[in-house]
Design an enzyme around this catalytic site. Structure first.
Site, PDB file in Angstrom:
ATOM      1  N   GLU A 128      -3.083 -27.358 -85.030  1.00 51.42           N
ATOM      2  CA  GLU A 128      -1.679 -27.349 -84.606  1.00 51.42           C
ATOM      3  C   GLU A 128      -1.336 -28.782 -84.194  1.00 51.42           C
ATOM      4  OE1 GLU A 128       1.171 -24.697 -81.657  1.00 51.42           O
ATOM      5  OE2 GLU A 128      -0.909 -25.093 -81.115  1.00 51.42           O
ATOM      6  N   HIS A 214       4.694 -19.706 -84.178  1.00 51.38           N
ATOM      7  CA  HIS A 214       5.292 -19.088 -82.982  1.00 51.38           C
ATOM      8  C   HIS A 214       6.818 -19.231 -82.934  1.00 51.38           C
ATOM      9  CE1 HIS A 214       4.733 -23.133 -81.362  1.00 51.38           C
ATOM     10  NE2 HIS A 214       3.482 -22.916 -80.982  1.00 51.38           N
ATOM     11  N   ASP A 246       4.585 -11.387 -75.743  1.00 47.90           N
ATOM     12  CA  ASP A 246       4.132 -11.181 -74.368  1.00 47.90           C
ATOM     13  C   ASP A 246       5.279 -11.087 -73.375  1.00 47.90           C
ATOM     14  OD1 ASP A 246       4.968 -13.799 -74.411  1.00 47.90           O
ATOM     15  OD2 ASP A 246       3.134 -14.647 -73.547  1.00 47.90           O
ATOM     16  N   GLY A 247       6.531 -11.170 -73.847  1.00 42.69           N
ATOM     17  CA  GLY A 247       7.672 -11.090 -72.954  1.00 42.69           C
ATOM     18  C   GLY A 247       7.928 -12.379 -72.199  1.00 42.69           C
ATOM     19  N   ASP A 271      -1.907 -16.403 -79.326  1.00 40.16           N
ATOM     20  CA  ASP A 271      -1.647 -17.700 -78.694  1.00 40.16           C
ATOM     21  C   ASP A 271      -2.446 -17.820 -77.401  1.00 40.16           C
ATOM     22  OD1 ASP A 271      -0.118 -20.181 -79.020  1.00 40.16           O
ATOM     23  OD2 ASP A 271       0.884 -19.626 -77.152  1.00 40.16           O
TER      24      ASP A 271
END
Length: 376
Positions: A128, A214, A246-247, A271
């Site tokens: 990344e 993401h 995951d909110g 992640d």
């Protein structure tokens, strides 16, 4: 190795089967057998009435279970991460290294190359960075962000040959020559940590980028006059996008809206990371996520099955579809969907047994059954 896994509800990826057993021979699934037609003379293993799905596939995680491989790579950290993922139902994974010093990246490449032949389920490496946008760097250190050049890319691809499977890069930092180098390689290109305009995003997807990293996080947003990279992801017909359910990285409503737009192109990643106090990254645990020294969101504490649970409980998706988002759809991203991500004859015997509360009781990795919760 020859056995029948019985007494479980089977989520094959195509359908949900009751009263069926899965026949495993060596490392493969060879048949789905109705319970009333079980062959004689084959050892039966009781699935305890649990849910059975394909082994989960995580294409982005830096650590977990005490391992911070992505930040401090070593063969020992990789083995610890493998143990953690297997315990939580993830049979295939891509350890991920964020933008860091070249020496750290080289240690990750070396560790994976050393372990790859003997570690089932290790798919390679996800880098990344370091070719990302400074404006959308997130917690990635500015001093390690690099401007790509053809020679630099050739060098990276040569050093990581046979190891690197997925590269997150900001498409707007690439010129035609750099893009040509990357397109000639077998790696998957994923747009991320990017301030690309809508037009730049659409051009990237037309020129060989097949994934996005993401969704919403560290990318140009969708607005009324500037659709940004999010808008390009929505508008392109083929690009797949990962999301952290995951909110915290994005609202559950955003996951739900994105699922309606993207359908099977949206897939789950954990992640996940671990605490770190050394090197370029300083990560501190919070309730169920991690922050850097400035309090900026830096990673999740998710397991992939917890992300599936969140899609069911908070996003409102059916369990079968939520499981596909963590199995079949990420397998497609790497072109592995003919051997992973399904329970069907000819597929690798990678499986996960879990209960109604999303506790993993057992995993099967290349036919080898590992119980994690003893029978009561």
């Amino acid at each position: 190795m020859h056995y029948l896994l019985t007494n479980c509800q089977v989520y094959t990826s195509a359908e949900v089967l009751d009263d069926h057993a899965v026949l495993v021979e060596d490392q493969q699934i060879t048949a789905l057998v109705p319970q009333v037609q079980l062959p004689a003379g084959v050892r039966q293993i009781d699935g305890r009435g649990l849910c059975l799905c394909p082994g989960l596939i995580d294409l982005q995680l830096y650590g977990g279970g005490g391992s911070a491989f992505g930040l401090a790579p070593s063969p020992a950290a990789l083995a610890q991460l493998r143990s953690h993922t297997l315990r939580h139902g993830t049979t295939s994974f891509l350890p991920t290294v964020p933008t860091n010093a070249p020496a750290v990246v080289d240690r990750a490449i070396s560790a994976i190359r050393q372990v790859l032949p003997s570690m089932p389920g290790l798919l390679g490496l996800h880098l990344e960075g370091p070719y990302i946008s400074a404006e959308k760097r997130g917690v990635h250190p500015t001093e390690f962000i690099e401007a790509p050049t053809p020679s630099g890319l050739h060098d990276l691809l040569e050093r990581s040959k046979g190891v690197l499977r997925l590269l997150t890069v900001a498409p707007e930092v690439l010129g035609p020559d750099e893009l040509s180098v990357l397109r000639a390689s077998p790696i998957v290109l994923s747009a991320g940590h990017s301030n690309a305009s809508y037009e730049q995003g659409m051009e990237a997807f037309a020129q060989g980028f097949t994934a996005a990293t993401h969704l919403f996080n560290a990318m140009s947003p969708l607005t009324s006059r500037a659709p940004g990279l999010v808008g390009a992801i929505y508008d392109d017909a083929s690009v797949c996008a990962s999301i952290v359910a995951d909110g915290r990285h994005c609202a559950y409503a955003s996951v739900r809206i994105s699922k309606r737009v993207l359908g099977e192109r949206l897939f789950l990643i954990s992640d996940a990371t671990a605490a770190s106090a050394e090197g370029a990254y300083y990560f501190q645990p919070q309730e169920d996520y991690f922050v850097d020294a400035e309090g900026k969101l830096a990673g999740s504490g998710l397991t992939l099955l917890q992300a599936v649970r969140n899609c069911v409980h908070h996003v409102g998706l059916p369990l079968a579809e939520s499981l596909r988002m963590a199995t079949l759809y990420p397998a497609r991203v790497l072109g592995l969907h003919h051997q992973l991500g399904c329970i069907a004859p000819g597929y690798q015997a990678d499986l996960c047994l879990f209960d109604a509360a999303f506790n993993v009781h057992a995993t099967v990795l290349q036919g080898q059954l590992h119980w994690h919760i003893a029978s009561e």
